[in-house]
Design a protein around this motif. Structure first.
Motif, PDB file in Angstrom:
ATOM      1  N   TYR A 113      39.379  44.668  26.367  1.00  0.00           N
ATOM      2  CA  TYR A 113      37.948  44.968  26.268  1.00  0.00           C
ATOM      3  C   TYR A 113      37.074  43.799  26.722  1.00  0.00           C
ATOM      4  N   GLY A 114      37.646  42.687  27.170  1.00  0.00           N
ATOM      5  CA  GLY A 114      36.855  41.484  27.387  1.00  0.00           C
ATOM      6  C   GLY A 114      36.495  41.119  28.805  1.00  0.00           C
ATOM      7  N   SER A 115      37.039  41.791  29.830  1.00  0.00           N
ATOM      8  CA  SER A 115      36.760  41.434  31.219  1.00  0.00           C
ATOM      9  C   SER A 115      36.118  42.609  31.946  1.00  0.00           C
ATOM     10  N   PHE A 116      35.167  42.283  32.813  1.00  0.00           N
ATOM     11  CA  PHE A 116      34.340  43.307  33.438  1.00  0.00           C
ATOM     12  C   PHE A 116      34.087  42.993  34.912  1.00  0.00           C
ATOM     13  N   VAL A 142      30.248  50.033  35.247  1.00  0.00           N
ATOM     14  CA  VAL A 142      30.938  48.836  34.783  1.00  0.00           C
ATOM     15  C   VAL A 142      32.431  49.144  34.694  1.00  0.00           C
ATOM     16  N   LEU A 143      33.232  48.289  35.300  1.00  0.00           N
ATOM     17  CA  LEU A 143      34.671  48.347  35.099  1.00  0.00           C
ATOM     18  C   LEU A 143      34.965  47.505  33.868  1.00  0.00           C
ATOM     19  N   GLN A 144      35.714  48.040  32.925  1.00  0.00           N
ATOM     20  CA  GLN A 144      36.097  47.287  31.738  1.00  0.00           C
ATOM     21  C   GLN A 144      37.614  47.337  31.606  1.00  0.00           C
ATOM     22  N   GLU A 145      38.216  46.157  31.500  1.00  0.00           N
ATOM     23  CA  GLU A 145      39.668  46.090  31.369  1.00  0.00           C
ATOM     24  C   GLU A 145      40.067  46.321  29.912  1.00  0.00           C
ATOM     25  N   VAL A 146      40.871  47.346  29.706  1.00  0.00           N
ATOM     26  CA  VAL A 146      41.418  47.650  28.377  1.00  0.00           C
ATOM     27  C   VAL A 146      42.922  47.741  28.524  1.00  0.00           C
ATOM     28  N   THR A 147      43.619  46.821  27.873  1.00  0.00           N
ATOM     29  CA  THR A 147      45.076  46.803  27.944  1.00  0.00           C
ATOM     30  C   THR A 147      45.726  47.270  26.649  1.00  0.00           C
ATOM     31  N   THR A 148      45.050  47.066  25.547  1.00  0.00           N
ATOM     32  CA  THR A 148      45.524  47.522  24.244  1.00  0.00           C
ATOM     33  C   THR A 148      44.343  48.143  23.518  1.00  0.00           C
ATOM     34  N   ASP A 181      43.697  47.070  34.823  1.00  0.00           N
ATOM     35  CA  ASP A 181      43.680  45.795  35.530  1.00  0.00           C
ATOM     36  C   ASP A 181      42.370  45.692  36.311  1.00  0.00           C
ATOM     37  N   VAL A 182      41.435  44.912  35.800  1.00  0.00           N
ATOM     38  CA  VAL A 182      40.112  44.831  36.411  1.00  0.00           C
ATOM     39  C   VAL A 182      40.182  44.201  37.804  1.00  0.00           C
ATOM     40  N   GLU A 183      41.110  43.270  38.014  1.00  0.00           N
ATOM     41  CA  GLU A 183      41.233  42.654  39.342  1.00  0.00           C
ATOM     42  C   GLU A 183      41.706  43.676  40.375  1.00  0.00           C
ATOM     43  N   ALA A 184      42.719  44.456  40.025  1.00  0.00           N
ATOM     44  CA  ALA A 184      43.227  45.477  40.955  1.00  0.00           C
ATOM     45  C   ALA A 184      42.181  46.558  41.205  1.00  0.00           C
ATOM     46  N   ALA A 185      41.465  46.970  40.167  1.00  0.00           N
ATOM     47  CA  ALA A 185      40.425  47.996  40.320  1.00  0.00           C
ATOM     48  C   ALA A 185      39.306  47.493  41.229  1.00  0.00           C
ATOM     49  N   ARG A 186      38.913  46.232  41.026  1.00  0.00           N
ATOM     50  CA  ARG A 186      37.871  45.640  41.862  1.00  0.00           C
ATOM     51  C   ARG A 186      38.313  45.613  43.321  1.00  0.00           C
ATOM     52  N   GLU A 187      39.541  45.192  43.574  1.00  0.00           N
ATOM     53  CA  GLU A 187      40.052  45.129  44.944  1.00  0.00           C
ATOM     54  C   GLU A 187      40.129  46.528  45.568  1.00  0.00           C
ATOM     55  N   ASP A 188      40.517  47.517  44.786  1.00  0.00           N
ATOM     56  CA  ASP A 188      40.563  48.894  45.281  1.00  0.00           C
ATOM     57  C   ASP A 188      39.182  49.344  45.734  1.00  0.00           C
ATOM     58  N   LEU A 189      38.172  49.090  44.911  1.00  0.00           N
ATOM     59  CA  LEU A 189      36.812  49.504  45.268  1.00  0.00           C
ATOM     60  C   LEU A 189      36.292  48.743  46.480  1.00  0.00           C
ATOM     61  N   VAL A 239      32.941  49.364  48.672  1.00  0.00           N
ATOM     62  CA  VAL A 239      31.966  49.262  47.583  1.00  0.00           C
ATOM     63  C   VAL A 239      31.649  47.795  47.327  1.00  0.00           C
ATOM     64  N   ASP A 240      30.378  47.493  47.108  1.00  0.00           N
ATOM     65  CA  ASP A 240      29.928  46.146  46.759  1.00  0.00           C
ATOM     66  C   ASP A 240      30.115  45.964  45.253  1.00  0.00           C
ATOM     67  N   VAL A 241      31.135  45.218  44.853  1.00  0.00           N
ATOM     68  CA  VAL A 241      31.479  45.030  43.445  1.00  0.00           C
ATOM     69  C   VAL A 241      31.201  43.590  43.064  1.00  0.00           C
ATOM     70  N   SER A 242      30.656  43.391  41.863  1.00  0.00           N
ATOM     71  CA  SER A 242      30.389  42.039  41.384  1.00  0.00           C
ATOM     72  C   SER A 242      31.691  41.264  41.245  1.00  0.00           C
ATOM     73  N   GLU A 243      31.552  39.970  41.069  1.00  0.00           N
ATOM     74  CA  GLU A 243      32.701  39.158  40.683  1.00  0.00           C
ATOM     75  C   GLU A 243      33.105  39.584  39.274  1.00  0.00           C
ATOM     76  N   ILE A 244      34.330  39.312  38.901  1.00  0.00           N
ATOM     77  CA  ILE A 244      34.791  39.598  37.541  1.00  0.00           C
ATOM     78  C   ILE A 244      34.085  38.635  36.599  1.00  0.00           C
ATOM     79  N   PHE A 245      33.723  39.150  35.423  1.00  0.00           N
ATOM     80  CA  PHE A 245      33.026  38.321  34.444  1.00  0.00           C
ATOM     81  C   PHE A 245      33.443  38.704  33.039  1.00  0.00           C
ATOM     82  N   HIS A 246      33.089  37.829  32.121  1.00  0.00           N
ATOM     83  CA  HIS A 246      33.192  38.138  30.697  1.00  0.00           C
ATOM     84  C   HIS A 246      31.878  37.714  30.074  1.00  0.00           C
TER      85      HIS A 246
END
Length: 148
Positions: free
Chosen positions: A121-124, A136-142, A76-84, A89-96
């Motif tokens: 694999y599509g959100s970062f 880079v955080l990369q969301e992989v769900t499947t 979950d890229v949103e949860a990981a970003r919020e954790d950091l 940590v200065d984390v970018s906005e989520i992007f694709h």
């Protein structure tokens, strides 16, 4: 023959500052070795990862901050970003990426927000350590077929 990727060396200018940063991320501190000649090696492992990073003095000739594109795979890229962010940590906005495939180098081709279909694999999101080594955080769900 299996070839297991387990360690990458990242170049840093201040070992103690890097130790503080990676501890702040909550990564496991694995080891530290030093000798009387100025050689120093420190190893950390990201939470849940089989691969580690090593940095120190005398372990790399690369320019500090020159490592790019090191990927941390998250469910979950949103949860990981919020954790950091919660860890300071200065984390970018989520992007694709505009291609919908993989992100371009740097910030080229970034489209704000997660992948509209939330495809695996599509959100970062991205961040850097104090030297500028890029993660880079990369969301992989499947996982793709054949990937564990």
């Amino acid at each position: 023959m299996d070839y297991k990727f387990e360690v990458t060396v990242i170049p840093v200018s201040d070992v103690d500052r890097a130790v503080h940063f990676y501890r702040t991320l909550g990564w496991r501190f694995d080891a530290e070795f030093a000798d009387d000649e100025g050689y120093r090696l420190v190893q950390f492992t990201p939470t849940g990862s089989p691969a580690s990073i090593i940095f120190g003095t005398g372990v790399s000739n690369a320019e500090p901050g020159s490592a790019e594109g090191m990927h941390l795979i998250v469910d979950d890229v949103e949860a990981a970003r919020e954790d950091l962010i919660g860890r300071g940590v200065d984390v970018s906005e989520i992007f694709h990426d505009k291609t919908g495939v993989f992100h371009h180098a740097g910030t080229a081709g970034r489209v704000a927000g997660p992948d509209a279909a939330r495809t695996s694999y599509g959100s970062f999101a991205s961040f850097s350590d104090p030297d500028g080594n890029g993660w880079v955080l990369q969301e992989v769900t499947t996982r793709l077929p054949g990937r564990v």
